[in-house]
Design an enzyme around this catalytic site. Structure first.
Site, PDB file in Angstrom:
ATOM      1  CB  SER A  42      -1.739  -0.064  -2.429  1.00 39.67           C
ATOM      2  OG  SER A  42      -1.850   1.476  -2.356  1.00 39.67           O
ATOM      3  CG  ASP A 345      -7.874   1.435  -8.001  1.00 42.89           C
ATOM      4  OD1 ASP A 345      -7.174   2.427  -8.024  1.00 42.89           O
ATOM      5  OD2 ASP A 345      -7.818   0.336  -7.028  1.00 42.89           O
ATOM      6  CG  HIS A 348      -4.081   1.794  -6.453  1.00 42.54           C
ATOM      7  ND1 HIS A 348      -5.264   1.585  -5.958  1.00 42.54           N
ATOM      8  CD2 HIS A 348      -3.207   1.925  -5.210  1.00 42.54           C
ATOM      9  CE1 HIS A 348      -5.047   1.363  -4.626  1.00 42.54           C
ATOM     10  NE2 HIS A 348      -4.062   1.779  -4.137  1.00 42.54           N
TER      11      HIS A 348
END
Ligand SMILES: *[C@@H]1O[C@H](CO)[C@@H](O)[C@H](O)[C@H]1NC(C)=O
Ligand SMILES: *[C@@H]1O[C@H](CO)[C@@H](O)[C@H](O)[C@H]1NC(C)=O
Ligand SMILES: *[C@@H]1O[C@H](CO)[C@@H](O)[C@H](O)[C@H]1NC(C)=O
Length: 390
Positions: A42, A345, A348
């Site tokens: 991610s 978040d 990340h």
């Protein structure tokens, strides 16, 4: 008159040598790579997972993407990622995610991104056998390499064409490996158990590096993982009242960062070994850990708020991270100024943090060999002086 023209010609020659030549030499040097080929999770995904999940994921909704793109793109941030800033600096477009554009060779002329959020370096069966759950199946590094193999004939038709393409591409080998530890840690596995996974993870990354080198890669950037003891989710989940567990300067959890350091020692050793095996390949180590750590050590210097450990988007009293109410889910809130936050978040980072890390990497200080030895930048992406004068 003749002495005038002679002077004039000399002047022209001087102008040419002083101004034109260096500029063109600089420009030809600056076009360092013709494309970027990226693997990872991610931290690098630009739209593969949301495609796999048919846009049912959080990253396919606002506030994801709110800052730069003004709409969700499948990136797990408010804006651009490290790979986007690298692409930009090299004069290349943002990375096209592979899965949504599958089979369309034209989309991939200047790069392709196989990274999928949630991906692990190790294969699914490693975790299945240990009873560790993975969010999404069949997206590991090995699977991404399979995609790479089926991708090649779509973008280059002869052996020579493929060789040209691969030898002039920059390979981003990650970040990958972080989820191999996130999944077990968040499922309550002990430090001692997860530590035993480290050599296998390094092996998996090393095998992938070897595979792309054997296919023709000549320049690779291999990042290490972030200091997990400073990541909001870890800080929230592993919160204890014992001050001794925390680093006094940064407030990060010491034992988790020691875990990251152990991983790093093995990674550096393995990269040294790979360089010896492949002396004609440039394997650049990217120190994501130190680049981010220097932000946590002096957040205000980089324009962040003085307490940088809490998430911009999320909910909960501790570091604004609650795994039952994540950013984008109902009940969560978003901060007013993401550019003042490091964590987006909880897991990340914000575009602002990614930009600073990319600047630190490309400026040379957090890459080894320094990125500047391989490539002179086309576009400065941030305050390089700030990083180089540290
Ligand atoms: C994907 O989502 C759209 C919109 O929600 C829905 O109409 C479609 O059936 C979904 N496709 C699959 C394969 O689940
Ligand atoms: C996993 O993905 C690969 C590559 O796309 C595919 O060949 C394989 O059949 C998939 N395996 C499973 C178990 O879905
Ligand atoms: C986390 O979120 C859940 C679901 O909204 C809520 O029930 C719980 O109280 C929250 N926990 C904390 C510590 O805020």
């Amino acid at each position: 008159m003749s002495s005038f023209s002679c002077t004039y010609i000399l002047y022209l020659l001087f102008t040419f040598i002083v101004f034109v030549l260096p500029t063109s030499a600089w420009q030809s040097q600056a076009a360092c790579f013709t494309s970027i080929i990226s693997f990872g999770d991610s931290l690098a995904d630009t739209g593969n997972l949301v495609f796999v999940l048919n846009n049912s994921d959080r990253a396919s909704q606002l506030p994801y993407g709110e800052t730069f793109f003004h709409h969700p793109t499948g990136r797990f941030s408010d804006g651009r990622l490290i790979a986007d800033f690298i692409a930009d600096a090299l004069g290349l477009p943002f990375l096209t995610p592979y899965l949504p554009h599958y089979g369309d060779g034209r989309s991939f002329k200047k790069g392709v991104n196989f990274a999928v959020a949630g991906a692990t370096a190790l294969n699914d069966d490693f975790f299945d056998k240990k009873g560790i759950k993975l969010g999404t199946k069949n997206i590991s590094l090995d699977v991404q390499l399979k995609w790479f193999n089926e991708f090649l004939p779509v973008v280059c038709s002869s052996e020579e064409e493929c060789e040209d393409m691969l030898s002039s591409a920059l390979f981003l080998m990650g970040e990958i490996g972080g989820n191999d530890f996130n999944h077990p840690f968040f499922q309550g596995r002990s430090f001692e158990e997860v530590r035993t996974f480290v050599p296998s993870v390094i092996n998996a990354i090393s095998s992938a590096i070897t595979a792309v080198i054997e296919l023709g890669a000549k320049t690779l950037l291999v990042p290490r993982n972030f200091p997990i003891g400073c990541i909001s989710a870890y800080l929230s989940i592993f919160h204890v009242s014992n001050a001794k567990d925390y680093d006094e300067e940064t407030g990060c959890i010491k034992w988790l960062n020691e875990f990251s350091e152990y991983y790093n020692q093995l990674l550096i050793k393995e990269l040294d070994h790979l360089r010896k095996m492949h002396p004609h390949t440039i394997i650049i180590y990217g120190d994501y850990y130190q680049a981010l750590m220097s932000i946590y050590q002096s957040p205000e210097k980089y324009g962040f708020q003085s307490s940088p450990l809490g998430a911009c988007c999320g909910s909960g009293a501790l570091y604004n991270y609650n795994s039952s109410c994540l950013c984008g889910e109902s009940g969560s809130t978003v901060c007013m100024e993401p550019s003042r936050y490091v964590s987006w978040d909880g897991m990340h980072l914000t575009e602002a943090a990614y930009r600073n890390i990319a600047t630190g990497l490309l400026g040379g200080k957090y890459t080894n060999p320094p990125f500047t030895e391989t490539c002179t930048l086309l576009e400065p992406i941030g305050n390089l002086e700030l990083w180089n004068n540290m």
